[in-house]
Design an enzyme around this catalytic site. Sequence first.
Site, short mmCIF file in Angstrom:
data_model
loop_
_atom_site.label_atom_id
_atom_site.label_comp_id
_atom_site.label_asym_id
_atom_site.label_seq_id
_atom_site.Cartn_x
_atom_site.Cartn_y
_atom_site.Cartn_z
N LYS A 131 0.82 -1.22 0.00
CA LYS A 131 0.00 0.00 0.00
C LYS A 131 0.85 1.26 0.00
O LYS A 131 0.48 2.28 -0.59
CB LYS A 131 -0.94 -0.02 1.20
N GLU A 215 -4.36 7.01 6.82
CA GLU A 215 -5.24 7.68 5.86
C GLU A 215 -6.43 8.29 6.57
O GLU A 215 -6.92 7.73 7.57
CB GLU A 215 -5.74 6.70 4.79
N HIS A 250 -14.76 -5.21 6.67
CA HIS A 250 -13.97 -4.99 5.45
C HIS A 250 -14.03 -6.18 4.49
O HIS A 250 -13.24 -6.25 3.55
CB HIS A 250 -12.51 -4.66 5.79
N ARG A 310 -5.49 -9.42 -9.95
CA ARG A 310 -6.02 -10.77 -10.19
C ARG A 310 -7.48 -10.67 -10.57
O ARG A 310 -8.06 -9.59 -10.58
CB ARG A 310 -5.88 -11.60 -8.92
#
Length: 714
Positions: A131, A215, A250, A310
């Site tokens: 990330k 973030e 999530h 993917r």
Amino acid sequence: MSKTLSNSVNKAFSKAFDKILIANRGEIAVRIIKTAKALGYQTVAVFSDADADSPHVSLADCAVHIGAANVSESYLDIEKIIAAAKQTGARAIHPGYGLLSENAGFARACQDNQLIFIGPDAGAIELMGNKQAAKEAMLAADIPCIPGYQGAKQDNNTLKSQAETIGFPLMIKAAAGGGGKGMRLAHSLDDIETLFNSARSEALASFGSEQLILERALVNARHIEIQVVRDLHGNCIHLGERDCSMQRRHQKVIEEAPGVNIGNELRNKMGQAAVNVANSCDYLGVGTVEFLLVQDKQEEAFYFLEMNTRLQVEHPVTEMITGIDLVKWQLDIAHGKALPLTQEQVRFDGHAIEARLYSEDPAQHFMPQSGQISFWQSPEDQDQSQENNIRCDHMLTPRAHISRYYDPMLAKIIVWGEDREQARRRLIQALQQSHLHGIRHNKAFLLELANSEAFANQDSENPVHTRFIDDNLTALKSSSQTQLTPEQWALAATLCYFLQSQSLQGKTLQSETKHQLPRPTQGPGLVLSKHMLLHCDSAPAENKQQSVEITPVSQGEHIGDQALYRVHLAKQAFDIAIVNITANRFTCQINGLRQDYYFSQQQEKLNISGQDFDFGITDLSYHSGQSGSDASGTAQGSGQHFAPMNGTVVAVEKSLGDIIEQGEVLFTIEAMKMELPVKASCSGTLSYINLEKNQQVTSGQLLATISDDEKVEQ
């Protein structure tokens, strides 16, 4: 065409393939094999000890055993998978999703062994798998990113200072992470160092890296992802968006395409940004760029979240609205073929929704379930008139064993409609036509979501956001708990009586054969009128048992006759007729209302399901009931602590003789990618403990006892 690109194309053509090894398991392996075989490719499956009888093994042209059930000894063992490809002559490997699909080392190993990896090269996987690096690359490419910090300095003081600058609420994420692991939501500075430390610990255990990024938390944002496809010739297009906002912890639960209230202008902006992301890393094949979308009166903006290098779990909804087989495109691109469509030629038709059927118990904190299935009925098998409007991608057989070693997703139920409302109704219909017995699952929870006003009536003012399920969890979970109605108790009693009668007369039911209903005459140990004490272990405490009196009314002597019963419970009476019955399906009429139901027998338990219910009952007249433990692994009203699920002990926090305070973690069990800490139900002395790290335990096994005295069992 650049020289480098030309060399890549020539290299791909020189390694043409006609046999593919699928380095995966479950429903995605089945899905890939079906398309590959339809295109004339030979297919090779790999399987672990636990998957020897799985559908993907028998569906492939051949299969190679690669080790033990634990993924580290089988599906994650790169050397074994490469060896299986060489052994069978497969020149290409499709990684599916999960497992090794986003492992740069695996992609490199394929290349080093002159095998075609059906996916992007290792560089793109490596970049997008981190990330921190991905966000820096996206900022350099002018892709809109969530404000935050992704720097090299990782001490708590630096992170704390950056958190103050970014503001709250704040999302803490593992830089190398995914799937919600290593992710924490901070609302203030008060406990942020504790959150940093716990996120690091989980990130290190899950991904081998403690690196974190920060973030700004977009609390009520929507999770929108764009399907992109790029070939060896540099052509890149997007195939529209999918809305994946219906999530829990999530993890996606329901996905749909296209997104609600996303017009062509916004779609084109996000689509072009996603294409830019793919071009920036020389991506190859099918991938997904994920954005967080903020839509309110003050702002409409989207921000880069991550790129999945993917095929996605939810790819079928894109296939349903575009008519494109994404696995076929993957194989064509791996051969060096150019994309068959330009961006202007992509067409979107109708609306598609996917729901994920999990082996988990919503009423017990979504605890993963494993064990033996006693019956499975796919919605595709029930209504052939649906043509291609209902699709079910699954890895189930009528008697499959669900292993505790793997992800709990069992099936994906996908529907198409001319518009969203028709698709939503078809989703409800398809869920109602799905029947799974033997283990607990989330079908009722999915039905509650699909029927909820918030999901049904989304618009620009009221979109579903990523926290919708978490914010409404109490109400949604309560609907998933089994609450048997008097009619259902009566139905269960009638079927139980009928099957006992069949057994005592030495008869068995045959699949899809209409049976002569038996004469309810005296049998050994079975009187004509019978008192039954029925028990349902999945019901709440006040609804677990029911006393029933059942009396046969008519004989049902001939084929086509009905077997009639009068059932009494409490102050209610029901007239019930069994109209028809096969091995797993019966038609029953209760006080004039006729419906079809499904059933299966599992040792002493009888499982029954209808359109909107699913439960198992035991007749305590013949079998003694067993008391269980709750989801925390604690026997109510005692200091005994049981294994809440089949799994592996990953941590033991206390020792024999320790003084324990209520709420302290005693041990942690892991199964199906979920860790569950078992906490002390009371204070006292740990007088008995029977476990150690890496020990395998079974659900209901007594593992620890806390006593209110100092007696210690050696």
